[in-house]
Design a protein around this motif. Structure first.
Motif, PDB file in Angstrom:
ATOM      1  N   LEU A 145      11.450  -0.943 -12.637  1.00 46.62           N
ATOM      2  CA  LEU A 145      10.527  -1.474 -13.363  1.00 46.62           C
ATOM      3  C   LEU A 145      10.226  -3.059 -12.768  1.00 46.62           C
ATOM      4  N   LYS A 146      10.918  -3.439 -11.750  1.00 50.45           N
ATOM      5  CA  LYS A 146      10.689  -4.593 -10.728  1.00 50.45           C
ATOM      6  C   LYS A 146       9.556  -4.093 -10.102  1.00 50.45           C
ATOM      7  N   LYS A 147       9.539  -3.131  -9.327  1.00 46.39           N
ATOM      8  CA  LYS A 147       8.586  -2.612  -8.535  1.00 46.39           C
ATOM      9  C   LYS A 147       7.156  -2.396  -9.281  1.00 46.39           C
ATOM     10  N   ARG A 148       7.403  -1.831 -10.430  1.00 46.07           N
ATOM     11  CA  ARG A 148       6.301  -1.685 -11.379  1.00 46.07           C
ATOM     12  C   ARG A 148       5.461  -2.868 -11.621  1.00 46.07           C
ATOM     13  N   ALA A 149       6.309  -3.836 -12.068  1.00 49.72           N
ATOM     14  CA  ALA A 149       5.856  -5.053 -12.537  1.00 49.72           C
ATOM     15  C   ALA A 149       5.032  -5.864 -11.283  1.00 49.72           C
ATOM     16  N   TYR A 150       5.693  -5.794 -10.277  1.00 50.17           N
ATOM     17  CA  TYR A 150       5.140  -6.310  -8.894  1.00 50.17           C
ATOM     18  C   TYR A 150       3.880  -5.643  -8.759  1.00 50.17           C
ATOM     19  N   LEU A 151       3.581  -4.187  -8.577  1.00 48.98           N
ATOM     20  CA  LEU A 151       2.411  -3.699  -8.541  1.00 48.98           C
ATOM     21  C   LEU A 151       1.393  -3.954  -9.580  1.00 48.98           C
ATOM     22  N   SER A 152       1.821  -4.252 -10.836  1.00 46.37           N
ATOM     23  CA  SER A 152       0.996  -4.218 -12.130  1.00 46.37           C
ATOM     24  C   SER A 152       0.054  -5.667 -11.775  1.00 46.37           C
ATOM     25  N   ARG A 153       0.664  -6.632 -10.972  1.00 46.68           N
ATOM     26  CA  ARG A 153      -0.280  -7.762 -10.607  1.00 46.68           C
ATOM     27  C   ARG A 153      -1.414  -7.587  -9.811  1.00 46.68           C
ATOM     28  N   LEU A 206     -10.692  -3.490  -2.760  1.00 41.96           N
ATOM     29  CA  LEU A 206      -9.397  -4.362  -2.429  1.00 41.96           C
ATOM     30  C   LEU A 206      -8.305  -3.632  -3.088  1.00 41.96           C
ATOM     31  N   MET A 207      -8.627  -3.255  -4.432  1.00 43.30           N
ATOM     32  CA  MET A 207      -7.408  -2.561  -4.872  1.00 43.30           C
ATOM     33  C   MET A 207      -7.044  -1.262  -4.191  1.00 43.30           C
ATOM     34  N   GLU A 208      -7.942  -0.331  -3.890  1.00 46.37           N
ATOM     35  CA  GLU A 208      -7.527   0.681  -3.274  1.00 46.37           C
ATOM     36  C   GLU A 208      -6.926   0.535  -1.785  1.00 46.37           C
ATOM     37  N   ASN A 209      -7.376  -0.816  -0.958  1.00 42.79           N
ATOM     38  CA  ASN A 209      -7.022  -0.997   0.194  1.00 42.79           C
ATOM     39  C   ASN A 209      -5.441  -1.330   0.149  1.00 42.79           C
ATOM     40  N   PHE A 210      -4.962  -2.310  -1.098  1.00 49.36           N
ATOM     41  CA  PHE A 210      -3.828  -2.502  -1.444  1.00 49.36           C
ATOM     42  C   PHE A 210      -2.768  -1.305  -1.412  1.00 49.36           C
ATOM     43  N   LYS A 211      -3.363  -0.276  -2.316  1.00 51.65           N
ATOM     44  CA  LYS A 211      -2.666   0.681  -2.722  1.00 51.65           C
ATOM     45  C   LYS A 211      -2.100   1.414  -1.145  1.00 51.65           C
ATOM     46  N   ILE A 212      -3.014   1.771  -0.169  1.00 52.54           N
ATOM     47  CA  ILE A 212      -3.029   2.255   0.955  1.00 52.54           C
ATOM     48  C   ILE A 212      -2.015   1.383   1.820  1.00 52.54           C
ATOM     49  N   ILE A 213      -1.886  -0.050   1.709  1.00 49.03           N
ATOM     50  CA  ILE A 213      -1.155  -0.773   2.618  1.00 49.03           C
ATOM     51  C   ILE A 213       0.339  -0.813   2.166  1.00 49.03           C
ATOM     52  N   HIS A 214       0.359  -0.691   0.633  1.00 48.34           N
ATOM     53  CA  HIS A 214       1.807  -0.720   0.017  1.00 48.34           C
ATOM     54  C   HIS A 214       2.410   0.791   0.325  1.00 48.34           C
ATOM     55  N   LYS A 215       1.695   1.599   0.351  1.00 49.11           N
ATOM     56  CA  LYS A 215       2.199   3.084   0.686  1.00 49.11           C
ATOM     57  C   LYS A 215       2.576   3.004   2.378  1.00 49.11           C
ATOM     58  N   GLU A 216       1.867   2.368   3.133  1.00 47.62           N
ATOM     59  CA  GLU A 216       2.221   2.243   4.505  1.00 47.62           C
ATOM     60  C   GLU A 216       3.646   1.582   4.695  1.00 47.62           C
ATOM     61  N   CYS A 217       3.677   0.356   3.876  1.00 43.50           N
ATOM     62  CA  CYS A 217       4.569  -0.549   3.737  1.00 43.50           C
ATOM     63  C   CYS A 217       6.064   0.215   3.281  1.00 43.50           C
ATOM     64  N   GLU A 218       5.884   1.053   2.281  1.00 43.60           N
ATOM     65  CA  GLU A 218       6.827   1.962   1.966  1.00 43.60           C
ATOM     66  C   GLU A 218       7.564   2.824   2.857  1.00 43.60           C
ATOM     67  N   GLN A 219       6.498   3.516   3.482  1.00 44.10           N
ATOM     68  CA  GLN A 219       6.757   4.548   4.415  1.00 44.10           C
ATOM     69  C   GLN A 219       7.562   3.915   5.597  1.00 44.10           C
ATOM     70  N   LEU A 220       7.084   2.635   5.722  1.00 45.37           N
ATOM     71  CA  LEU A 220       7.923   2.067   6.951  1.00 45.37           C
ATOM     72  C   LEU A 220       9.370   1.569   6.867  1.00 45.37           C
ATOM     73  N   LYS A 221       9.511   1.078   5.286  1.00 45.44           N
ATOM     74  CA  LYS A 221      10.930   1.001   5.053  1.00 45.44           C
ATOM     75  C   LYS A 221      11.785   2.162   4.867  1.00 45.44           C
ATOM     76  N   SER A 222      11.187   3.113   4.829  1.00 44.69           N
ATOM     77  CA  SER A 222      12.031   4.322   4.590  1.00 44.69           C
ATOM     78  C   SER A 222      12.032   4.867   6.068  1.00 44.69           C
ATOM     79  N   SER A 223      11.472   4.629   6.986  1.00 45.42           N
ATOM     80  CA  SER A 223      11.475   5.327   8.242  1.00 45.42           C
ATOM     81  C   SER A 223      12.505   5.106   9.008  1.00 45.42           C
TER      82      SER A 223
END
Length: 674
Positions: free
Chosen positions: A112-120, A147-164
């Motif tokens: 839920l912390k992650k969902r609250a962060y993304l909801s902003r 900009l919202m779509e770009n944020f989705k793409i960048i956040h997905k790349e960030c998560e992939q880098l964290k889990s890489s």
């Protein structure tokens, strides 16, 4: 419910809450305290909710909590049927409403912390349709969505880098190793500088070497540009060949075919394309839309439990049974429909065959296109490998004959190499035999020197000869080094002159390109200035619109809060009026049973019972006060009697112990006499 409370208390006692609750203290919390606990949990998930609910209106608290729970996609339990009941329970701090919410939040806090962060960043701002008619607002809204779509793409790349699997420790080790390598390179460069400083005209030679390196780099870049241009030319030639081939095929087909055949083929293609456009593609598009709608609906729904899945499966089974029953009833009632079912089946079979043939045709076309792309790719790879085009006809025969000649030359060279390797083996064996003979001769020479008393004379003579030979070689090397350096300088100068002459036409071609680049740079700067001014204007308009929307939202929220507050006050007044009406009805009722149910009668009975109880207690108190003095005297007499009896008991025990001692003493004297 007990398991639910246990988990809530366990989570609240851990980090970061540290409440030190137990089941009893948590269950005995007041509604306001329970609401504050819920607000603290929401504040841990989203820091924007970190407020004191005592300083906030109840309707604002309920609205804020409902908003954040809606963003978290919380679904109230099934025992709360209406949303208004849930909202009212949230306002008054009802335990049946708050406890499930706390249980749900504390189970999935990190998610839920992650969902609250993304909801902003991902909660869309709903703009009314009439405002979108304006071009500025529409463009701003489009930029906002981009900009919202770009944020989705960048956040997905960030998560992939964290889990890489990359870790900061590995990166630090790499940086440390690179720094050490850098230090080693610096030291090596310093050593080379010191070594070069001893050479005459080293600055001139370094400058010449630097110019040579620059020219080599330019030569490589020009060669790369030349290769790219060759590749572009090759691709252009390939496209031209394909176009010519298609033109040739079309001309050949047009020459061999008749107008009737062409018209027939065009009609077939038109029928196929019309079928694809009017029947097949709309059906596929509609099915894709339905699938997308169902997927969006599934995404918006909260997470389902196993009980929900079981319930849905039961509903699906019931609906299937109902459908089967309806089909059977229809077949029994309508005999005409049974006759038409055969034709319907045939039509369905034909339609399916038509769809399969269309799919096969489409797959065949896609396969042909894939083969053409693969042929082009293979030809490109062949061109990249050997730098030549694909050979056909006589060229291929000539190429085969050339390969045969090369293979015969290769066989001859291979035979010569085998002969040389055999000769090399013989020479190595000869060298070993000669070395062995030399060692034997050296041993004999040493024995003779030892007999004559001049041991080591031959070694000294050989050392002197070797040193003189080395000195002559060093002198020759110095002379050759100077000659080589002068030759190298001449060669470098000649090569630089050749490169300059070779690069002269390229530089001439480059000058207009540089001028064109300057013009394009100037044009880019002008366009960028216009873009910046336009962006600044749009940003100011967007800020004004945001302020207006914020003000309208605040007004809307105030109106909603007033509406909910008035509704709650109205409900409380209606409840009080209903209670007063029920009380009046029960009070004026002629039935004594109904009258006994009235609150006034109940309170009167309770007051009478309490008065009677008070009278009985006062009489009992009076009796206790009257008998208190004699009773205390009697207690004192009993205590004195108890002390007297204790004293008699102790005296009797002492007397008994004394008599036993005398008896024992007399028995001892009798024993002595005996």
């Amino acid at each position: 419910m007990s398991d639910q409370l246990k988990l809530i208390v366990e989570k609240l006692n851990k980090e970061p809450f540290k409440r030190n609750y137990n089941l009893i203290t948590f269950d005995s919390l007041e509604p306001m305290q329970l609401l504050q606990v819920l607000n603290d949990v929401l504040a841990e998930i989203d820091p924007k909710n970190s407020v004191d609910i005592r300083e906030e209106m109840p309707d604002q608290t309920a609205k804020r909590m409902l908003s954040i729970l809606g963003i978290m996609k919380y679904k109230p339990p099934g025992n709360i049927g209406d949303m208004s009941v849930f909202r009212q329970g949230l306002v008054v701090g009802s335990k049946p409403v708050i406890h499930p919410v706390l249980y749900w939040l504390l189970q999935r806090t990190n998610e839920l912390k992650k969902r609250a962060y993304l909801s902003r960043f991902l909660v869309r701002l709903e703009v009314p349709g009439e405002f979108l008619q304006d071009d500025v607002v529409s463009e701003t809204n489009k930029q906002y969505e981009d900009l919202m779509e770009n944020f989705k793409i960048i956040h997905k790349e960030c998560e992939q880098l964290k889990s890489s699997g990359f870790s900061t420790a590995d990166i630090r080790r790499d940086i440390t190793a690179m720094e050490e390598e850098k230090d080693q390179l610096i030291k090596r460069v310093e050593r080379l500088k010191k070594r070069v400083e001893t050479v005459q005209n080293h600055q001139r030679m370094l400058e010449i070497a630097r110019q040579l390196r620059v020219e080599n780099e330019r030569e490589e870049s020009l060669a790369q540009q030349k290769q790219e241009q060759k590749n572009q030319l090759f691709h252009a030639e390939q496209r031209l060949q394909r176009a010519q081939h298609q033109l040739k095929n079309m001309r050949h087909a047009a020459a061999d075919a008749k107008p009737e055949g062409l018209m027939k083929r065009l009609e077939e293609e038109m029928k196929f394309h019309s079928y694809m456009v009017s029947e097949k593609l709309p059906k596929e598009l509609e099915s894709k839309r339905q699938t997308l709608h169902f997927l969006q609906k599934v995404v918006t729904e909260p997470a389902m439990s196993q009980a929900d899945l079981t319930e849905l499966e039961e509903k699906i089974h019931e609906v299937n049974l109902q459908i089967n029953q309806l089909i059977e009833n229809r077949m029994r009632k309508d005999p005409m429909d049974n006759k038409l079912s055969l034709f319907r089946q045939q039509a369905a079979i034909i339609a399916r065959k038509k769809e399969t043939k269309a799919e096969e045709l489409q797959e065949a076309k896609e396969e042909i296109a894939n083969f053409e792309r693969e042929i082009a790719q293979k030809s490109t790879q062949a061109r990249d490998i050997d730098g030549s085009e694909i050979l056909r006809g006589d060229e291929f025969k000539h190429y085969v004959s050339k390969l045969r000649f090369k293979s015969s030359v290769y066989k001859k060279k291979r035979q010569e190499l085998a002969e040389l390797s055999a000769e090399n083996g013989v020479l190595q064996r000869t060298e070993e035999i000669l070395k062995q003979r030399h060692e034997n001769i050296q041993q004999q020479l040493q024995a003779i020197e030892q007999k004559k008393g001049i041991l080591g004379y031959s070694d000294t003579q050989e050392e002197l000869e070797r040193v003189s030979a080395l000195k002559s070689e060093v002198d020759d090397m110095k002379g050759r080094t100077l000659d080589d350096m002068s030759d190298m300088v001449k060669k470098l100068n000649s090569r630089i002159a050749e490169k300059k002459s070779a690069l002269a036409p390229v530089i001439k071609e480059l000058r207009p390109l540089r001028q064109r680049c300057q013009e394009l740079t100037q044009e880019h700067d002008d366009k960028k200035a216009q873009y910046d001014s336009c962006a600044a204007g749009l940003e100011s308009n967007r800020s004004k619109l945001e302020q207006e929307v914020r003000g309208l939202r605040e007004e809307c929220s105030q109106g909603e809060s007033q509406y909910h507050h008035i509704n709650l006050m109205k409900k409380s007044v209606e409840i009080q009026i209903q209670r007063a009406a029920d009380e009046m009805k029960a009070y004026v009722s002629p039935d004594p049973q109904e009258r006994r149910k009235a609150i006034r009668e109940q309170y009167s009975r309770n007051i009478l019972e309490q008065e009677n109880l008070g009278k009985a207690l006062r009489e009992k108190q009076k009796l206790v006060r009257e008998s208190h003095g004699p009773n205390m005297k009697q207690v004192k007499m009993w205590r004195d009697f108890e002390k007297l009896m204790e004293c008699k008991k102790s005296c009797f025990q002492k007397q008994q112990q004394a008599s036993i001692g005398q008896v024992i003493q007399g028995g001892g004297e009798d024993l002595l006499i005996l």
